[in-house]
Design a protein around this motif. Structure first.
Motif, PDB file in Angstrom:
ATOM      1  N   ILE A   1      -4.120  -4.808  -2.123  1.00  0.00           N
ATOM      2  CA  ILE A   1      -4.335  -5.536  -0.770  1.00  0.00           C
ATOM      3  C   ILE A   1      -3.139  -5.302   0.092  1.00  0.00           C
ATOM      4  O   ILE A   1      -3.450  -5.129   1.553  1.00  0.00           O
ATOM      5  CB  ILE A   1      -4.797  -6.943  -1.027  1.00  0.00           C
ATOM      6  N   LYS A   2      -1.923  -5.231  -0.293  1.00  0.00           N
ATOM      7  CA  LYS A   2      -0.909  -5.105   0.531  1.00  0.00           C
ATOM      8  C   LYS A   2      -0.854  -3.529   1.176  1.00  0.00           C
ATOM      9  O   LYS A   2      -0.891  -3.725   2.217  1.00  0.00           O
ATOM     10  CB  LYS A   2       0.250  -5.186  -0.153  1.00  0.00           C
ATOM     11  N   ASN A   3      -1.308  -2.771   0.412  1.00  0.00           N
ATOM     12  CA  ASN A   3      -1.597  -1.529   0.978  1.00  0.00           C
ATOM     13  C   ASN A   3      -2.561  -1.440   2.092  1.00  0.00           C
ATOM     14  O   ASN A   3      -2.359  -0.662   3.168  1.00  0.00           O
ATOM     15  CB  ASN A   3      -1.552  -0.367  -0.118  1.00  0.00           C
ATOM     16  N   ASN A   4      -3.689  -2.239   1.868  1.00  0.00           N
ATOM     17  CA  ASN A   4      -4.778  -2.125   2.880  1.00  0.00           C
ATOM     18  C   ASN A   4      -3.990  -2.805   4.168  1.00  0.00           C
ATOM     19  O   ASN A   4      -4.459  -2.185   5.025  1.00  0.00           O
ATOM     20  CB  ASN A   4      -5.856  -2.865   2.104  1.00  0.00           C
ATOM     21  N   ILE A   5      -3.227  -3.726   3.968  1.00  0.00           N
ATOM     22  CA  ILE A   5      -2.800  -4.253   5.088  1.00  0.00           C
ATOM     23  C   ILE A   5      -1.998  -3.638   5.764  1.00  0.00           C
ATOM     24  O   ILE A   5      -1.930  -3.311   7.055  1.00  0.00           O
ATOM     25  CB  ILE A   5      -2.075  -5.965   4.683  1.00  0.00           C
TER      26      ILE A   5
END
Length: 161
Positions: free
Chosen positions: A44-48
């Protein structure tokens, strides 16, 4: 210059999306999402991160294509990068939803904004003049009937380096 760019609907929409994504990122960072595995938090950090990067790319590439002295191939190259970035935003929204972000209404609103951007973008690209070109030696963005290996008559001009 930015005041002139903001008068162009596709650029103005890109800036709106950029702000919406900033708000989304801030909301996600202040939301407690339970992860079963550490990798989910990293994903999710990568998505952000990708969301943020792509919203920076889009208006920059629009601005780069707005100059009247930019040839068709370069405008189309920028357009391809913009399309890729916008599509990745939609993909990242799905990833964020899959990883447990519950404010789906906001994600859907952002998806709707991307769809509105897509229509503005397609109309903007139609305004590109394909006959204001230099030969694209990579063969991707030449006007119909122009090939990457065609002779360029400009090569015959004196003082051409």
């Amino acid at each position: 210059m930015i005041e002139e760019w903001n008068k162009i609907p596709v650029f103005a929409k890109a800036i709106e999306i950029q702000q919406l994504v900033r708000n989304l990122v801030e909301a996600i960072e202040h939301t407690d999402i339970e992860f079963n595995k550490d990798i989910e938090a990293e994903m999710i950090k990568n998505n952000i991160d990708y969301l943020s990067k792509n919203t920076l790319i889009i208006p920059a590439k629009i601005a780069g294509a707005l100059s009247s002295n930019i040839p068709y191939a370069i405008k189309m190259e920028n357009a391809a990068i913009i399309r890729k970035a916008a599509r990745e935003i939609s993909t990242d929204l799905t990833g964020i939803e899959m990883h447990g972000y519950k404010d789906v209404e906001y994600l859907n609103f952002l998806r709707q904004e991307i769809e509105e951007f897509r229509v503005l973008f397609a109309e903007w690209v139609k305004s590109f003049n394909p006959w204001d070109y230099i030969i694209d030696r990579w063969g991707l963005f030449n006007p119909p009937g122009v090939n990457y290996d065609d002779h360029d008559p400009d090569d015959d001009l004196p003082n051409k380096k």
